[in-house]
Design a protein around this motif. Sequence first.
Motif, PDB file in Angstrom:
ATOM      1  N   LEU A  58       0.820  -1.210   0.000  1.00 56.13           N
ATOM      2  CA  LEU A  58       0.000   0.000   0.000  1.00 56.13           C
ATOM      3  C   LEU A  58       0.854   1.260   0.000  1.00 56.13           C
ATOM      4  CD1 LEU A  58      -2.897  -1.049   2.400  1.00 56.13           C
ATOM      5  CD2 LEU A  58      -2.967  -0.819  -0.094  1.00 56.13           C
ATOM      6  N   SER A  59       1.912   1.250   0.778  1.00 53.89           N
ATOM      7  CA  SER A  59       2.789   2.418   0.845  1.00 53.89           C
ATOM      8  C   SER A  59       3.491   2.659  -0.494  1.00 53.89           C
ATOM      9  CB  SER A  59       3.817   2.235   1.956  1.00 53.89           C
ATOM     10  OG  SER A  59       4.635   3.360   2.069  1.00 53.89           O
ATOM     11  N   PHE A  60       4.079   1.620  -1.062  1.00 54.14           N
ATOM     12  CA  PHE A  60       4.782   1.754  -2.339  1.00 54.14           C
ATOM     13  C   PHE A  60       3.801   2.118  -3.457  1.00 54.14           C
ATOM     14  CE2 PHE A  60       8.782  -1.094  -1.604  1.00 54.14           C
ATOM     15  CZ  PHE A  60       9.135  -0.320  -0.515  1.00 54.14           C
ATOM     16  N   GLY A  77       0.415   3.024  -9.909  1.00 56.12           N
ATOM     17  CA  GLY A  77       0.260   2.715  -8.484  1.00 56.12           C
ATOM     18  C   GLY A  77      -0.237   1.307  -8.232  1.00 56.12           C
ATOM     19  N   VAL A  78      -1.243   0.888  -8.971  1.00 54.68           N
ATOM     20  CA  VAL A  78      -1.805  -0.460  -8.784  1.00 54.68           C
ATOM     21  C   VAL A  78      -0.784  -1.530  -9.165  1.00 54.68           C
ATOM     22  CG1 VAL A  78      -3.560  -2.077  -9.626  1.00 54.68           C
ATOM     23  CG2 VAL A  78      -4.216   0.245  -8.996  1.00 54.68           C
ATOM     24  N   LEU A 138       1.169   8.814  -6.515  1.00 60.94           N
ATOM     25  CA  LEU A 138       1.260  10.244  -6.213  1.00 60.94           C
ATOM     26  C   LEU A 138       2.434  10.939  -6.917  1.00 60.94           C
ATOM     27  CD1 LEU A 138      -0.210  12.341  -4.506  1.00 60.94           C
ATOM     28  CD2 LEU A 138       1.340  11.798  -2.632  1.00 60.94           C
ATOM     29  N   MET A 139       3.562  10.280  -7.006  1.00 53.84           N
ATOM     30  CA  MET A 139       4.753  10.927  -7.562  1.00 53.84           C
ATOM     31  C   MET A 139       4.620  11.281  -9.046  1.00 53.84           C
ATOM     32  SD  MET A 139       6.698  11.623  -5.165  1.00 53.84           S
ATOM     33  CE  MET A 139       8.449  11.501  -4.961  1.00 53.84           C
ATOM     34  N   ALA A 188       9.479   7.665 -10.120  1.00 51.58           N
ATOM     35  CA  ALA A 188       8.143   7.956 -10.640  1.00 51.58           C
ATOM     36  C   ALA A 188       7.912   9.465 -10.778  1.00 51.58           C
ATOM     37  CB  ALA A 188       7.074   7.335  -9.751  1.00 51.58           C
ATOM     38  N   PHE A 189       8.585  10.249  -9.958  1.00 51.33           N
ATOM     39  CA  PHE A 189       8.474  11.702 -10.087  1.00 51.33           C
ATOM     40  C   PHE A 189       9.012  12.145 -11.446  1.00 51.33           C
ATOM     41  CE2 PHE A 189      10.270  15.967  -9.688  1.00 51.33           C
ATOM     42  CZ  PHE A 189       9.147  16.670  -9.270  1.00 51.33           C
TER      43      PHE A 189
END
Length: 180
Positions: A40-42, A137-138, A48-49, A115-116
């Motif tokens: 979930l955190s990763f 994300g998924v 988000l990034m 990812a940013f």
Amino acid sequence: MGIYIEVLFLALALSADAFSVALGVGCRFSGIGTACRLSLSFGFAQFLMPLTGALLGSALGKYFDGMKYVAAVILFLIAFKMVREARKGSDTCLDEDPARGWKLLALTLATSMDAFGVGFSLAAMQIHIMLSSAIIGVVCALCTAAGIYVGRACMGFIGKYATYLGAAVLIVIGIKTMVV
């Protein structure tokens, strides 16, 4: 539709770091709690990034015509960093569960910084960033969960090879970004 196939490959490439970390975690800590916290955190950070990077990339893109070249260079640098880290990485297991507190935060940030930069590149490609970020994300969350359990069985020896594959995908996408 074809662009989202590329986003899927991009998501898999970005997930290589998370998968590699999860392999190391999984060789000692493969419980459901660890898998859920790490996944979930990763996954959330990988969602988000790119959004954050795309917002910045869109803002800067208005003032700079060569954005696709900047985006490609960012992807190449990320790929280089991934290969360098894979070459110097160790295959040893961790002593403490890193899916808690500050260690979890540090690992989350370390695995999502790529990812940013990719978000910056996605802004140059002008695709639907929210859907792309959700896919990233998924996929990352799923790859992280898989890494936990595969790590338990493999003791982490395949981690660097997953990173090499991820770097290769980033290079291909970077070349396509420059050409198109």
